[in-house]
Motif scaffolding. Sequence first.
Motif, PDB file in Angstrom:
ATOM      1  N   UNK A  78      58.951  73.387  34.326  1.00  9.47           N
ATOM      2  CA  UNK A  78      58.125  74.397  33.675  1.00  9.47           C
ATOM      3  C   UNK A  78      57.230  75.108  34.661  1.00  9.47           C
ATOM      4  N   UNK A  79      56.093  75.564  34.187  1.00  6.26           N
ATOM      5  CA  UNK A  79      55.181  76.335  35.029  1.00  6.26           C
ATOM      6  C   UNK A  79      54.187  75.491  35.807  1.00  6.26           C
ATOM      7  N   UNK A  80      53.872  74.290  35.320  1.00  8.10           N
ATOM      8  CA  UNK A  80      52.777  73.560  35.968  1.00  8.10           C
ATOM      9  C   UNK A  80      52.987  72.057  36.070  1.00  8.10           C
ATOM     10  N   UNK A  81      54.202  71.574  35.890  1.00  4.80           N
ATOM     11  CA  UNK A  81      54.430  70.134  35.976  1.00  4.80           C
ATOM     12  C   UNK A  81      55.079  69.747  37.297  1.00  4.80           C
ATOM     13  N   UNK A  82      54.565  68.681  37.872  1.00  7.11           N
ATOM     14  CA  UNK A  82      55.150  68.076  39.070  1.00  7.11           C
ATOM     15  C   UNK A  82      55.628  66.685  38.680  1.00  7.11           C
ATOM     16  N   UNK A  83      56.881  66.394  39.015  1.00  6.68           N
ATOM     17  CA  UNK A  83      57.468  65.108  38.650  1.00  6.68           C
ATOM     18  C   UNK A  83      57.907  64.383  39.909  1.00  6.68           C
ATOM     19  N   UNK A  84      57.518  63.127  40.025  1.00  4.89           N
ATOM     20  CA  UNK A  84      57.944  62.307  41.163  1.00  4.89           C
ATOM     21  C   UNK A  84      58.465  60.970  40.650  1.00  4.89           C
ATOM     22  N   UNK A  85      59.519  60.499  41.288  1.00  5.56           N
ATOM     23  CA  UNK A  85      60.130  59.218  40.951  1.00  5.56           C
ATOM     24  C   UNK A  85      60.155  58.376  42.219  1.00  5.56           C
ATOM     25  N   UNK A  86      59.609  57.180  42.138  1.00  6.02           N
ATOM     26  CA  UNK A  86      59.487  56.329  43.320  1.00  6.02           C
ATOM     27  C   UNK A  86      60.057  54.946  43.043  1.00  6.02           C
ATOM     28  N   UNK A  87      60.811  54.416  44.021  1.00  2.18           N
ATOM     29  CA  UNK A  87      61.278  53.035  43.932  1.00  2.18           C
ATOM     30  C   UNK A  87      61.371  52.448  45.329  1.00  2.18           C
TER      31      UNK A  87
END
Length: 297
Positions: free
Chosen positions: A147-156
Amino acid sequence: MSLHRARGPARPSTFAAMFRSALRRARNALQPLATGARASAACVERRALATLCASGGADHAAVGRVSPVAAVQAALRRDIHFSSLLRDDAVDGDDAAKGLYQVLGEELEHERSTYVPSEIVAAGPPAPFELIEADGDCEITLVRTYGDDEEISITFNAAEDPYDEDDFSVTSEDSTVEIEDDEEAALHFIVNVSKGDGGEMLEFSCATDGETVEVRNVRYESLADAEEDDADLLAVSYPGPNYDELDEAVQEEFHRYLEARGVDHVLANYIAELHVHKEQELYTDWISKVRGFVGPK
């Protein structure tokens, strides 16, 4: 508990790959009995993989229903003869170093000659995720925007062992060696969804077996009123409810929320394959460095 279910047949490559780490752990567990005479790792691996596939018959999709460690167990029980694994305990220091150097070289050659990265890893992460990693670092991160303002991070963590249940042992005349088995692999990862300047965030604690995504906890964090050096903020914040006790409709909507952001069965499969690949890189790098340390200068 609601789960994301893979849409399609299980991918045998994931399980054939993930059973390698189980094989290595089983071989390492047997090492105290096998210092002098080593069972053929390649032979054990071939037999274990054959067991893994044969258990599903002609339907290779059934491979996913077979425990990788169970396949290793069957192969080890057929191929390792404990009566031949004896040695003289009196070893000269220099000879010990030479022996370790040689054995590490054999192990390194075996790993390099038998391991083939999966096509899933070679193709890269599912778009639009980007992979962030560093040589020698166990932590792996996948990032994207939504979208316009979401940051998604996935860590393992590539060093995490997805198999953690003790189940069986193999006994010789003089000792018993415990070998791990498992009901199901569970690789843990964290999904962070932040908005705007990152002052607010949802943290999802998840697990995957390479086919499904299981949410285990959802935590809300706000840094708006915290100082940058407030190390106690997260320690005292509410960790979220017991996820299993949430209404099923609420759980299902959380799953849909993640799935819309690309956290689905495709990403789960990639994470499982990448975990095996990264762990393999770290392992062979470790062998190489230790061998260089104990070897002649």
